[in-house]
Design a protein around this motif. Structure first.
Motif, PDB file in Angstrom:
ATOM      1  N   TYR A 144     -24.716  11.042 -63.969  1.00 54.76           N
ATOM      2  CA  TYR A 144     -23.563  10.197 -63.709  1.00 54.76           C
ATOM      3  C   TYR A 144     -23.241  10.232 -62.226  1.00 54.76           C
ATOM      4  O   TYR A 144     -23.464  11.234 -61.539  1.00 54.76           O
ATOM      5  CB  TYR A 144     -22.332  10.682 -64.485  1.00 54.76           C
ATOM      6  CG  TYR A 144     -22.418  10.523 -65.980  1.00 54.76           C
ATOM      7  CD1 TYR A 144     -22.910  11.560 -66.770  1.00 54.76           C
ATOM      8  CD2 TYR A 144     -21.993   9.357 -66.590  1.00 54.76           C
ATOM      9  CE1 TYR A 144     -22.975  11.426 -68.145  1.00 54.76           C
ATOM     10  CE2 TYR A 144     -22.059   9.216 -67.974  1.00 54.76           C
ATOM     11  CZ  TYR A 144     -22.554  10.252 -68.740  1.00 54.76           C
ATOM     12  OH  TYR A 144     -22.619  10.116 -70.090  1.00 54.76           O
ATOM     13  N   GLY A 173     -14.118   5.969 -70.207  1.00 52.63           N
ATOM     14  CA  GLY A 173     -13.047   5.109 -69.737  1.00 52.63           C
ATOM     15  C   GLY A 173     -12.682   5.433 -68.299  1.00 52.63           C
ATOM     16  O   GLY A 173     -13.235   6.360 -67.706  1.00 52.63           O
ATOM     17  N   PRO A 174     -11.725   4.707 -67.737  1.00 53.87           N
ATOM     18  CA  PRO A 174     -11.350   4.887 -66.337  1.00 53.87           C
ATOM     19  C   PRO A 174     -10.543   6.151 -66.081  1.00 53.87           C
ATOM     20  O   PRO A 174     -10.408   6.577 -64.934  1.00 53.87           O
ATOM     21  CB  PRO A 174     -10.520   3.644 -66.027  1.00 53.87           C
ATOM     22  CG  PRO A 174      -9.984   3.219 -67.351  1.00 53.87           C
ATOM     23  CD  PRO A 174     -11.023   3.573 -68.363  1.00 53.87           C
ATOM     24  N   GLN A 232     -19.862   9.632 -59.654  1.00 54.39           N
ATOM     25  CA  GLN A 232     -18.406   9.520 -59.635  1.00 54.39           C
ATOM     26  C   GLN A 232     -17.927   9.334 -58.206  1.00 54.39           C
ATOM     27  O   GLN A 232     -18.186  10.177 -57.348  1.00 54.39           O
ATOM     28  CB  GLN A 232     -17.740  10.749 -60.271  1.00 54.39           C
ATOM     29  CG  GLN A 232     -16.234  10.591 -60.440  1.00 54.39           C
ATOM     30  CD  GLN A 232     -15.612  11.770 -61.169  1.00 54.39           C
ATOM     31  OE1 GLN A 232     -15.950  12.919 -60.912  1.00 54.39           O
ATOM     32  NE2 GLN A 232     -14.675  11.487 -62.074  1.00 54.39           N
ATOM     33  N   LEU A 288     -10.346  12.090 -69.252  1.00 51.53           N
ATOM     34  CA  LEU A 288     -11.310  11.042 -69.555  1.00 51.53           C
ATOM     35  C   LEU A 288     -11.520  10.927 -71.045  1.00 51.53           C
ATOM     36  O   LEU A 288     -11.656  11.930 -71.750  1.00 51.53           O
ATOM     37  CB  LEU A 288     -12.648  11.345 -68.875  1.00 51.53           C
ATOM     38  CG  LEU A 288     -12.637  11.365 -67.352  1.00 51.53           C
ATOM     39  CD1 LEU A 288     -13.904  12.018 -66.819  1.00 51.53           C
ATOM     40  CD2 LEU A 288     -12.501   9.959 -66.801  1.00 51.53           C
ATOM     41  N   ARG A 347      -4.826   9.936 -64.729  1.00 49.34           N
ATOM     42  CA  ARG A 347      -4.551  11.029 -63.780  1.00 49.34           C
ATOM     43  C   ARG A 347      -3.195  11.604 -64.104  1.00 49.34           C
ATOM     44  O   ARG A 347      -2.186  10.931 -63.972  1.00 49.34           O
ATOM     45  CB  ARG A 347      -4.566  10.480 -62.353  1.00 49.34           C
ATOM     46  CG  ARG A 347      -4.112  11.469 -61.292  1.00 49.34           C
ATOM     47  CD  ARG A 347      -5.135  12.542 -61.028  1.00 49.34           C
ATOM     48  NE  ARG A 347      -6.389  12.008 -60.513  1.00 49.34           N
ATOM     49  CZ  ARG A 347      -7.467  12.749 -60.305  1.00 49.34           C
ATOM     50  NH1 ARG A 347      -7.442  14.037 -60.575  1.00 49.34           N
ATOM     51  NH2 ARG A 347      -8.560  12.199 -59.841  1.00 49.34           N
ATOM     52  N   GLY A 406     -11.640   9.758 -57.241  1.00 45.92           N
ATOM     53  CA  GLY A 406     -10.542   9.229 -58.034  1.00 45.92           C
ATOM     54  C   GLY A 406     -10.955   8.276 -59.138  1.00 45.92           C
ATOM     55  O   GLY A 406     -10.092   7.703 -59.822  1.00 45.92           O
ATOM     56  N   LYS A 407     -12.249   8.106 -59.322  1.00 45.79           N
ATOM     57  CA  LYS A 407     -12.739   7.142 -60.317  1.00 45.79           C
ATOM     58  C   LYS A 407     -13.365   7.837 -61.509  1.00 45.79           C
ATOM     59  O   LYS A 407     -13.533   9.056 -61.522  1.00 45.79           O
ATOM     60  CB  LYS A 407     -13.784   6.220 -59.676  1.00 45.79           C
ATOM     61  CG  LYS A 407     -13.296   5.478 -58.452  1.00 45.79           C
ATOM     62  CD  LYS A 407     -12.217   4.478 -58.794  1.00 45.79           C
ATOM     63  CE  LYS A 407     -11.828   3.644 -57.572  1.00 45.79           C
ATOM     64  NZ  LYS A 407     -10.741   2.686 -57.896  1.00 45.79           N
ATOM     65  N   SER A 408     -13.734   7.033 -62.509  1.00 43.59           N
ATOM     66  CA  SER A 408     -14.365   7.583 -63.696  1.00 43.59           C
ATOM     67  C   SER A 408     -15.867   7.770 -63.462  1.00 43.59           C
ATOM     68  O   SER A 408     -16.360   7.652 -62.345  1.00 43.59           O
ATOM     69  CB  SER A 408     -14.121   6.660 -64.888  1.00 43.59           C
ATOM     70  OG  SER A 408     -14.586   7.260 -66.079  1.00 43.59           O
ATOM     71  N   LEU A 409     -16.573   8.081 -64.514  1.00 46.45           N
ATOM     72  CA  LEU A 409     -18.001   8.357 -64.442  1.00 46.45           C
ATOM     73  C   LEU A 409     -18.804   7.083 -64.687  1.00 46.45           C
ATOM     74  O   LEU A 409     -18.586   6.380 -65.667  1.00 46.45           O
ATOM     75  CB  LEU A 409     -18.378   9.405 -65.486  1.00 46.45           C
ATOM     76  CG  LEU A 409     -17.690  10.751 -65.338  1.00 46.45           C
ATOM     77  CD1 LEU A 409     -17.926  11.606 -66.570  1.00 46.45           C
ATOM     78  CD2 LEU A 409     -18.215  11.478 -64.107  1.00 46.45           C
ATOM     79  N   LEU A 439      -7.708  14.854 -64.216  1.00 44.56           N
ATOM     80  CA  LEU A 439      -8.091  13.521 -64.692  1.00 44.56           C
ATOM     81  C   LEU A 439      -8.551  13.689 -66.139  1.00 44.56           C
ATOM     82  O   LEU A 439      -9.439  14.500 -66.416  1.00 44.56           O
ATOM     83  CB  LEU A 439      -9.214  12.957 -63.828  1.00 44.56           C
ATOM     84  CG  LEU A 439      -9.737  11.567 -64.204  1.00 44.56           C
ATOM     85  CD1 LEU A 439      -8.665  10.503 -63.946  1.00 44.56           C
ATOM     86  CD2 LEU A 439     -11.005  11.245 -63.415  1.00 44.56           C
TER      87      LEU A 439
END
Lengths: 111, 114
Positions: free
Chosen positions: A35, B106-107, A37, B90, B110, A40-43, B88
């Protein structure tokens, strides 16, 4: 308990250079994921490796899996700045129904 | 296809409070897992829901609980928040269990605990 280790933890490399990130794991699983990343973002899924000897390539990234050595590699060719991110490998240990992630490799590409 | 969605995006709570996070799985997916990612760490598995039951649980205290609804959406509840719960969160969904179907993330939400 399944353990997944990545190295290096931090990697600064110049644009145009090649490098490899290593992922070692302690189980006999033959399912491994890579993955990406961004901060501050998702995977974001990069590669799914499903069997021993699997090799997948996408652009400047190539991933491989050696289940006998319990080792996966993510090779970066001619790095560009856009590849700067944190990269995680994760092992899907059948029967545990969960992903176990490595510690991550924070990659910084320097112009 | 909307993919996996989570709400809210960001949340600020104080110690001792309770929080509920929500997740809607990708269309066609019926299994939802929750992960916690502390700053600078890899995601850690909290638990997984399938057929409205908790099937697997990671090393998290009972303060972390969840629920899955008949439409496969899920909630993560955390009671008595601690500063260390800041992370975070998830959500990931997949189709079925006892298989190697890929999980989609998913996004994230936080959560900041003050």
């Amino acid at each position: 308990e399944l353990k997944v280790e990545q190295n290096p933890l931090f990697l600064s490399m110049q644009e145009g250079k090649n490098y490899t990130i290593y992922c070692n794991y302690s189980t006999t699983s033959d399912r491994l994921y890579w993955y990406r990343q961004d901060p501050g973002k998702s995977l974001e899924s990069l590669f799914v490796l499903l069997s021993n000897g699997a090799v997948k390539q996408e652009g400047r990234l190539m991933a491989s899996l050696d289940t006998k050595a319990r080792l996966s590699t993510l090779h970066i060719t001619a790095a560009v700045h856009d590849l700067s991110a944190t990269y995680f490998c994760a092992v899907d240990d059948f029967g545990n129904e969960k992903l176990t992630f490595g510690t991550g490799t924070r990659l910084t590409i320097i112009p | 296809d909307a993919g996996v969605t989570q709400s809210p995006t960001h949340l600020i709570k104080t110690r001792g409070q309770q929080v509920t996070l929500r997740c809607s799985p990708k269309s066609g997916h019926d299994t939802v897992s929750w992960y916690q990612q502390a700053l600078g760490q890899g995601p850690q598995f909290i638990f997984q829901y399938y057929e409205e039951e908790e099937r697997q649980r990671g090393n998290f205290p009972d303060r972390f609980s969840g629920h899955q609804f008949p439409n496969y959406s899920s909630e993560l509840n955390v009671n008595a928040l601690l500063l260390g719960d800041s992370a975070l969160y998830l959500c990931a969904s997949r189709a079925g269990v006892f298989n190697y179907n890929e999980q989609f993330f998913g996004p994230g939400t936080r959560l900041t605990v003050l």
